[in-house]
Design a protein around this motif. Sequence first.
Motif, PDB file in Angstrom:
ATOM      1  N   ASN A  12      53.219  24.313  45.631  1.00  0.00           N
ATOM      2  CA  ASN A  12      52.362  24.130  44.455  1.00  0.00           C
ATOM      3  C   ASN A  12      51.116  25.012  44.468  1.00  0.00           C
ATOM      4  O   ASN A  12      50.248  24.876  43.608  1.00  0.00           O
ATOM      5  CB  ASN A  12      51.948  22.662  44.339  1.00  0.00           C
ATOM      6  CG  ASN A  12      53.132  21.780  43.999  1.00  0.00           C
ATOM      7  OD1 ASN A  12      54.047  22.217  43.298  1.00  0.00           O
ATOM      8  ND2 ASN A  12      53.134  20.565  44.517  1.00  0.00           N
ATOM      9  N   THR A  13      51.012  25.880  45.460  1.00  0.00           N
ATOM     10  CA  THR A  13      49.870  26.795  45.502  1.00  0.00           C
ATOM     11  C   THR A  13      50.144  27.959  44.559  1.00  0.00           C
ATOM     12  O   THR A  13      51.224  28.547  44.570  1.00  0.00           O
ATOM     13  CB  THR A  13      49.652  27.319  46.935  1.00  0.00           C
ATOM     14  OG1 THR A  13      49.479  26.212  47.814  1.00  0.00           O
ATOM     15  CG2 THR A  13      48.421  28.216  47.004  1.00  0.00           C
ATOM     16  N   GLY A  21      43.016  22.036  38.468  1.00  0.00           N
ATOM     17  CA  GLY A  21      43.777  22.197  39.707  1.00  0.00           C
ATOM     18  C   GLY A  21      43.122  21.514  40.900  1.00  0.00           C
ATOM     19  O   GLY A  21      41.995  21.032  40.819  1.00  0.00           O
ATOM     20  N   GLU A  22      43.871  21.507  41.988  1.00  0.00           N
ATOM     21  CA  GLU A  22      43.371  20.917  43.242  1.00  0.00           C
ATOM     22  C   GLU A  22      42.744  22.019  44.091  1.00  0.00           C
ATOM     23  O   GLU A  22      43.338  23.084  44.283  1.00  0.00           O
ATOM     24  CB  GLU A  22      44.541  20.281  44.004  1.00  0.00           C
ATOM     25  CG  GLU A  22      44.169  19.722  45.372  1.00  0.00           C
ATOM     26  CD  GLU A  22      45.376  19.613  46.317  1.00  0.00           C
ATOM     27  OE1 GLU A  22      45.159  19.598  47.544  1.00  0.00           O
ATOM     28  OE2 GLU A  22      46.530  19.581  45.829  1.00  0.00           O
ATOM     29  N   CYS A  23      41.537  21.765  44.621  1.00  0.00           N
ATOM     30  CA  CYS A  23      40.858  22.722  45.490  1.00  0.00           C
ATOM     31  C   CYS A  23      41.289  22.509  46.932  1.00  0.00           C
ATOM     32  O   CYS A  23      41.146  21.413  47.465  1.00  0.00           O
ATOM     33  CB  CYS A  23      39.339  22.510  45.419  1.00  0.00           C
ATOM     34  SG  CYS A  23      38.648  22.885  43.814  1.00  0.00           S
ATOM     35  N   ARG A  24      41.806  23.524  47.569  1.00  0.00           N
ATOM     36  CA  ARG A  24      42.125  23.435  49.000  1.00  0.00           C
ATOM     37  C   ARG A  24      41.161  24.330  49.763  1.00  0.00           C
ATOM     38  O   ARG A  24      41.358  25.534  49.877  1.00  0.00           O
ATOM     39  CB  ARG A  24      43.554  23.877  49.264  1.00  0.00           C
ATOM     40  CG  ARG A  24      44.550  22.935  48.662  1.00  0.00           C
ATOM     41  CD  ARG A  24      45.773  22.765  49.517  1.00  0.00           C
ATOM     42  NE  ARG A  24      46.561  21.683  48.967  1.00  0.00           N
ATOM     43  CZ  ARG A  24      47.866  21.558  49.086  1.00  0.00           C
ATOM     44  NH1 ARG A  24      48.544  22.462  49.781  1.00  0.00           N
ATOM     45  NH2 ARG A  24      48.495  20.540  48.557  1.00  0.00           N
ATOM     46  N   VAL A  61      46.678  27.775  36.825  1.00  0.00           N
ATOM     47  CA  VAL A  61      46.461  26.484  37.489  1.00  0.00           C
ATOM     48  C   VAL A  61      46.379  25.369  36.460  1.00  0.00           C
ATOM     49  O   VAL A  61      45.817  25.551  35.379  1.00  0.00           O
ATOM     50  CB  VAL A  61      45.166  26.515  38.340  1.00  0.00           C
ATOM     51  CG1 VAL A  61      44.823  25.133  38.862  1.00  0.00           C
ATOM     52  CG2 VAL A  61      45.328  27.473  39.513  1.00  0.00           C
ATOM     53  N   ASN A  70      47.644  23.818  42.983  1.00  0.00           N
ATOM     54  CA  ASN A  70      46.431  23.991  43.790  1.00  0.00           C
ATOM     55  C   ASN A  70      46.098  25.459  44.028  1.00  0.00           C
ATOM     56  O   ASN A  70      46.926  26.343  43.822  1.00  0.00           O
ATOM     57  CB  ASN A  70      46.563  23.236  45.120  1.00  0.00           C
ATOM     58  CG  ASN A  70      47.600  23.859  46.044  1.00  0.00           C
ATOM     59  OD1 ASN A  70      47.357  24.925  46.609  1.00  0.00           O
ATOM     60  ND2 ASN A  70      48.755  23.208  46.187  1.00  0.00           N
ATOM     61  N   ILE A 119      38.721  26.515  39.601  1.00  0.00           N
ATOM     62  CA  ILE A 119      39.916  25.696  39.866  1.00  0.00           C
ATOM     63  C   ILE A 119      39.768  24.320  39.206  1.00  0.00           C
ATOM     64  O   ILE A 119      40.682  23.830  38.531  1.00  0.00           O
ATOM     65  CB  ILE A 119      40.137  25.536  41.388  1.00  0.00           C
ATOM     66  CG1 ILE A 119      40.340  26.898  42.062  1.00  0.00           C
ATOM     67  CG2 ILE A 119      41.335  24.615  41.665  1.00  0.00           C
ATOM     68  CD1 ILE A 119      40.122  26.882  43.576  1.00  0.00           C
TER      69      ILE A 119
END
Length: 370
Positions: A159-160, A135-138, A110, A115, A130
Amino acid sequence: MTCDFLAQALPGVQKISPYVTGKPIEEVAREFGVALEDIVKLASNENPIGPSPKVAAAIQAQIADLARYPDGAGYDLKQKLCALHAINANQITLGNGSNDILDLIAKAWVEPGLNAVYSQHAFVAYPLAILAAGGECREVPAKHYAHDLTAMLQAMDANTRIVFVSNPNNPTGTAFSQAELEQFLAQVPSHVLVVMDEAYIEYCEQGAIANSMPLLGQYPNLIVSRTFSKAYGLAALRVGYAVSSPVVADVLNRVRQPFNVNSMALAAAAAAVEDQAHIDYIRSENRKGMQQLEAGFSQLGLSWIPSYGNFVAVDFKRDAAPINQALLEKGVIVRPVAGYDMPTFLRVSVGTAKENTRFLEVLTSVLQHA
Ligand SMILES: *Cc1c(COP(=O)(O)O)cnc(C)c1O
């Protein structure tokens, strides 16, 4: 002019709120003037019985060699794990606790622009890992406190890179079945790594919940994360491990520190793996303790989320913070979970029969006076 080093920290790091651990026993003794021996700590999902009796001798044997670096490859422990799980050593990554494993995974895959997906009410180590990696947290809304696997699939895009799945989940204790796991894995895009965090699986009867280990051959994107901190009773020593495809293990082994697991931890874990009878005993004692807690909650008219772990989230249907405070003042340490969007709950680890009794007595009196 002094530099503002917080403002200069990487953006993801600035968003991190530090992990709050269970209050140490000594701190409660100091703060509330409770005698040490009267304190009951049911706050960190620790094993109240402890590790296999064989562990102490294994640690003792290492003391003569403390000046030497540990075996960075963890050969002996890996051999024992291979026998236990019918896997190959090149599939294993050892970690300084499984939290280390979670960090390594985020670190390796990441960065800003990418994400990772996880559930609401899931273990807080995922967003921490993350964010630290940029990275982006979803975070995907849970369904009746459990992972909503369908919604988690929908949250993934090109992008995951990772989906973190906790089964059973901490702090809710919820879990899903083998059929649900297989259906999920069949739909996860092949570029997304699925991290199955099975920190509590040793507490479950075989077949009671999903076990991802047998699916590794079928899914090269699967990573199974296990720990010696819970049922094995070695939380203090920090040992966990990932099992994956050899390619994924190779990547993880590149980013770990060369000596990330110390020699006493390696020896203790190897001895603990060999004593599966002890794990069976821990599992059955935990079941009894869980029944004791549930019976106590029933009697108090409280509801709880049925749990597959060694802990249970009990719902007071009102702000649980004052109840937590009153328990602390009487020397009972449990875990508030407001930070997990569960402000009316407290998470209670299963203790020994004596600890559970004391907790229930104190809780009864606290609720009477509330
Ligand atoms: C306790 C726990 C772990 C284990 O952490 P360690 O670093 O191995 O001590 C991992 N995942 C979950 C969900 C946990 O609750």
